[in-house]
Design an enzyme around this catalytic site. Structure first.
Site, mmCIF file in Angstrom:
data_model
loop_
_atom_site.group_PDB
_atom_site.id
_atom_site.type_symbol
_atom_site.label_atom_id
_atom_site.label_comp_id
_atom_site.label_asym_id
_atom_site.label_seq_id
_atom_site.Cartn_x
_atom_site.Cartn_y
_atom_site.Cartn_z
ATOM 1 N N HIS A 1 44.380 45.730 42.218
ATOM 2 C CA HIS A 1 43.561 45.043 43.227
ATOM 3 C C HIS A 1 42.894 43.786 42.665
ATOM 4 O O HIS A 1 42.559 42.884 43.417
ATOM 5 C CB HIS A 1 42.559 46.000 43.898
ATOM 6 N N ASN B 1 40.331 54.834 49.506
ATOM 7 C CA ASN B 1 39.453 53.937 48.741
ATOM 8 C C ASN B 1 38.052 54.546 48.665
ATOM 9 O O ASN B 1 37.563 55.115 49.636
ATOM 10 C CB ASN B 1 39.411 52.564 49.432
ATOM 11 N N TRP B 2 37.392 54.442 47.527
ATOM 12 C CA TRP B 2 36.058 55.017 47.261
ATOM 13 C C TRP B 2 36.045 56.543 47.383
ATOM 14 O O TRP B 2 35.024 57.118 47.707
ATOM 15 C CB TRP B 2 34.990 54.454 48.216
ATOM 16 N N ASP C 1 46.473 51.966 40.242
ATOM 17 C CA ASP C 1 45.850 50.642 40.419
ATOM 18 C C ASP C 1 45.879 49.843 39.112
ATOM 19 O O ASP C 1 44.839 49.602 38.500
ATOM 20 C CB ASP C 1 44.406 50.852 40.916
ATOM 21 N N ASN D 1 36.934 46.820 51.919
ATOM 22 C CA ASN D 1 36.300 47.258 50.675
ATOM 23 C C ASN D 1 34.771 47.238 50.801
ATOM 24 O O ASN D 1 34.100 48.198 50.443
ATOM 25 C CB ASN D 1 36.758 46.342 49.531
ATOM 26 N N GLY E 1 32.924 44.940 39.705
ATOM 27 C CA GLY E 1 33.042 44.031 38.564
ATOM 28 C C GLY E 1 33.531 44.794 37.341
ATOM 29 O O GLY E 1 34.155 44.236 36.454
ATOM 30 N N ASN E 2 33.274 46.128 37.344
ATOM 31 C CA ASN E 2 33.823 46.984 36.290
ATOM 32 C C ASN E 2 35.288 47.315 36.573
ATOM 33 O O ASN E 2 35.953 47.967 35.766
ATOM 34 C CB ASN E 2 33.058 48.302 36.168
ATOM 35 N N SER E 3 35.773 46.894 37.718
ATOM 36 C CA SER E 3 37.192 47.105 37.988
ATOM 37 C C SER E 3 38.000 46.418 36.913
ATOM 38 O O SER E 3 37.724 45.270 36.571
ATOM 39 C CB SER E 3 37.571 46.509 39.342
ATOM 40 N N PHE F 1 38.776 51.686 38.013
ATOM 41 C CA PHE F 1 39.019 50.882 39.227
ATOM 42 C C PHE F 1 38.112 51.205 40.400
ATOM 43 O O PHE F 1 38.117 50.484 41.402
ATOM 44 C CB PHE F 1 40.480 50.954 39.667
ATOM 45 N N ASP F 2 37.299 52.246 40.339
ATOM 46 C CA ASP F 2 36.552 52.595 41.552
ATOM 47 C C ASP F 2 35.452 53.593 41.225
ATOM 48 O O ASP F 2 35.281 54.013 40.078
ATOM 49 C CB ASP F 2 37.519 53.229 42.565
HETATM 50 N N1 ASP Z 1 36.255 48.642 42.994
HETATM 51 C C1 ASP Z 1 35.179 48.003 42.267
HETATM 52 C C2 ASP Z 1 35.565 46.664 41.693
HETATM 53 O O1 ASP Z 1 36.408 45.995 42.263
HETATM 54 C C3 ASP Z 1 34.640 48.929 41.238
HETATM 55 C C4 ASP Z 1 33.452 49.658 41.772
HETATM 56 O O2 ASP Z 1 32.749 49.106 42.624
HETATM 57 O O3 ASP Z 1 33.210 50.766 41.302
HETATM 58 O O4 ASP Z 1 34.976 46.171 40.740
#
Ligand code: ASP
Length: 720
Positions: free
Chosen positions: A84, A212-213, A221, A327, A648-650, A666-667
């Site tokens: 993503h 998602n989530w 991913d 998202n 941002g940790n993605s 990723f999530d």
């Molecule tokens: N999916 C989020 C991202 O794109 C990661 C998260 O929010 O846990 O950084």
């Protein structure tokens, strides 16, 4: 990486050795890492190999990839991040005839790697504290908006000086504690980034928006990219003859992975958290902004999803926008649920009441702190005024690409006349070519019917705030026209839908804009003063709030007798935890690893649960390579852990106790979306792809053994 400060914390953290399984909140800034007792937490490597402020260490292999995190995984600049995170690169190379969403992508050789336009790889060179320099620009006697402006001006000067000193580098000042601590980072930005490998979207996004989530999860991913430099080794624009970048450090893979209970840690670039904000901020998020965004985005998603009506080209154009809307919308739904269930705002209010009672009980603290909370409350009280119109106004240029672009072009013409340091940051010489390129690239995805519907919707939202001053210019532009007729007029007569028009405006003077008869440009010029007013109001609020929040942090620290780490702000952080399941509801226990067999069980034969036929065959034949988990007897797909992460940790690597790559973050789970406001040992769980799935998919499904070799994974590893 070089570091020239000892601590961004204002005070010393009292270290608590913690061998317990209780998870710990904490996105630790680089400057704090050397103070942590990492061994007692489970680290089995020399901490200096993890982070060495005076030399090369593992952290030097971690990069910021246009807002996501990523890491180098080979000596030749191979990069691992999420599908993503690379979505726009994949989408921009996708057409109905060459559908990379359907097929996936694998470069047969380096020459076949595809450009990822607009992507930047950012590597930290050095950082140092510049708080005194920033704060000395401000005097308490200045009006609040001026305080913010002066601070911004000083920051721009610091950045400019740093970039003059470090030629070819990019500098940026991060606000750690508002009104208190500021850190200057110097980065190397690499602009030639190429796509090396992407799985089909059915894998990269398996489960789609439904999953998602959510946990359990079976999404592959991941994507591989590569960074390039010019032939002289310096950052360069994309050119055929450029060479792969050779990073100072890159991660080693552990193809054996980890098991439940194992220690893991994650370096990465978490975007924003609000854990130090007050109950009044939470209340405005919970009762105003988030519900407003959810209901508007739901409406937009509903309309956009129907729009392609079988037209693949339209579906490809709209894909990034829909993905973004989904998202955010689902994340906010999760947050709202979490806030309401746990009563987070009320809890924060109770904390504040206790703090206030403490202040009142201490004559030495009263003079400086007695009114802090009350002043913050008043500020948010004022904020309620006209909130719907203000939200509609501020979201209008974001939602309507054409109107937003016209506004930016006009503002650029005004700002670009000023001396460089007096311009808004986006229009400074150092940023302007990036901005121009981003605008022009945006035209690739313009679909006029979608633009028209979204613009109409946002204008209607604004106009529904009947007598708001923020709506006045739009009301005036409408005159006695009906909204539908106005929209028709806007969209049949504008030239703003052409990239060539935008290119022309990039060269124009403000007077030429004012003479324009283009209805979209005229509307953009009409709303410019209210958007400027919103910006000025935000600056005034920030100026006032920064001073109050700085005092709040001081007194909270005295009250709690300990210090805390700054909220996430897009700078590099480290978080630690364990592979661990959770219980989202009464009598429900979630295990921390999912498997390939589970992925196949979820297959429904249609999107988003469409496991490719080849994958199902490989699983049916038991072709697991050497990537079977010894406890599960299966290939793991996704993993759950109690590290502290956010957006941002993605793309952040998940590393084992010896610093080896075992997963790719990723999530988060639905209940953890609220951890941007308050962390919870019970619910804060993040989700990663297990490295064993990545390796299995690359080798067994895609036959990409050359990529495994490049990552240092041998055939013997592959065979177990
Ligand atoms: N999916 C989020 C991202 O794109 C990661 C998260 O929010 O846990 O950084």
């Amino acid at each position: 990486m070089r570091c020239f400060l000892t601590s961004v914390l204002i005070y010393l953290w009292i270290l608590t050795p913690s061998a317990s399984l209780q998870a710990e909140e904490g996105m630790w800034p680089l400057s704090e890492i050397h103070k942590l007792d990492l061994a007692s937490r489970g680290l089995l490597m020399n901490p200096l190999e993890l982070y060495n402020p005076d030399g090369v260490s593992l952290i030097d292999g971690i990069i910021n990839l246009s807002g996501c995190t990523a890491s180098f995984i080979s000596a030749d600049g191979l990069i691992l991040t999420n599908y993503h995170c690379a979505f726009r690169a994949i989408q921009s190379a996708t057409t109905a005839e060459n559908d990379l969403f359907a097929k996936g992508f694998m470069a047969g050789s380096r020459a076949e790697e595809l450009p990822a336009p607009g992507y930047t790889v950012r590597i930290i060179d050095s950082y140092r504290d510049v708080s005194d320099e920033v704060l000395s620009a401000v005097r308490a006697s200045m009006p609040y908006a001026r305080q913010t402006r002066e601070k911004e001006k000083r920051i721009k000067a610091i950045v400019k000086r740093a970039e003059q000193r470090h030629v070819g580098k990019r500098a940026s000042v991060a606000e750690m504690f508002p009104g208190k601590t500021y850190v200057l980072f110097v980065y190397t930005d690499l602009r030639d980034v190429r796509l090396v490998y992407a799985p089909p979207r059915s894998i990269g996004e398996f489960g789609g928006e439904e999953d998602n989530w959510m946990w359990p999860r079976h999404t592959g991913d991941f994507t591989l990219l590569r960074a390039y430099t010019g032939t002289d080794g310096n950052p360069a624009d994309m050119k055929k003859e450029n060479r792969p970048y050779h990073p100072d450090a890159f991660l080693r893979v552990n193809p054996r992975g980890v098991s439940e209970g194992d220690f893991v840690f994650i370096p990465g670039y978490p975007g924003r958290t609000y854990r130090h904000r007050t109950s009044w901020f939470l209340e405005s998020e919970e009762n105003r902004r988030m519900p407003w965004v959810v209901s508007n985005y739901e409406w937009m998603i509903d309309v956009l999803e129907k729009m392609p009506a079988g037209d693949r080209d339209v579906a490809i154009k709209l894909a990034p926008r829909l993905k973004g809307l989904w998202n955010v919308m689902k994340n906010y739904r999760g947050k709202l649920k979490g806030m309401r269930q746990a009563g987070i705002t009320a809890q924060r209010r109770a904390d504040e009441d206790r703090l206030q009672a403490f202040i009142l009980s201490r004559p030495d603290l009263k003079p400086r702190y007695e009114t802090v909370l009350e002043e913050i409350r008043e500020l948010y009280e004022e904020d309620r005024r006209d909130w719907q119109a203000r939200l509609a106004c501020s979201y209008l240029p974001r939602v309507s690409f054409l109107l937003g672009t016209a506004h930016t072009l006009y503002e650029a013409a005004i700002e670009r006349r000023k001396p460089d340091l007096q311009r808004k940051a986006a229009y400074m010489d150092r940023n302007f070519s990036r901005l121009s390129q981003r605008i022009l690239r945006g035209y690739r995805d313009v679909h006029l019917p979608a633009e028209r519907v979204l613009t109409g919707h946002m204008l209607a939202q604004l106009l529904s705030a009947a007598d708001s001053a923020y709506a006045a210019p739009v009301r005036a532009a409408l005159g006695d026209m009906e909204s539908a007729a106005f929209l028709q007029h806007l969209f049949t007569e504008t030239q703003m839908n052409s990239r060539a028009t935008a290119e022309k405006w990039l060269q124009a003077k403000p007077e030429e804009f004012r003479r324009s008869q283009d209805p979209v440009m005229r509307l953009a010029i009409a709303i410019h003063p209210v958007l400027q007013r919103l910006e000025d109001e935000d600056k005034a609020r920030k100026g006032r709030l920064d001073a109050l929040l700085a005092r709040l942090v001081e007194v909270k620290r005295i009250f709690q007798g300990r210090d805390f780490i700054p909220d996430a702000n897009g700078t590099l952080r480290l978080t630690m935890g364990r592979i661990r399941g959770y219980s989202p509801a009464d009598a429900v226990e979630m295990a921390p690893l999912t498997t390939l067999d589970g992925l196949v069980e979820k297959h429904r034969g249609e999107s988003p649960f469409m496991a490719p036929e080849k994958l199902r065959r490989l699983v049916a034949e038991g072709r697991y390579g050497g990537f079977v988990d010894p406890v599960l007897g299966k290939v793991p797909v996704a993993m759950l852990y109690d590290c502290d992460t956010t957006g941002g940790n993605s793309g952040s690597p998940v590393l084992d106790a010896r610093g080896r790559l075992v997963g790719l973050n990723f999530d988060r789970v639905f209940e953890a979306t609220v951890n941007d406001y308050a962390w919870s040992d019970r619910f804060s769980r993040s989700i990663g792809v297990d490295i064993r799935f990545i390796l299995w998919f690359l080798s067994e499904y895609s036959g990409a053994d050359h990529l495994l070799r490049e990552m240092g994974v041998s055939v013997a590893d592959k065979e177990g």
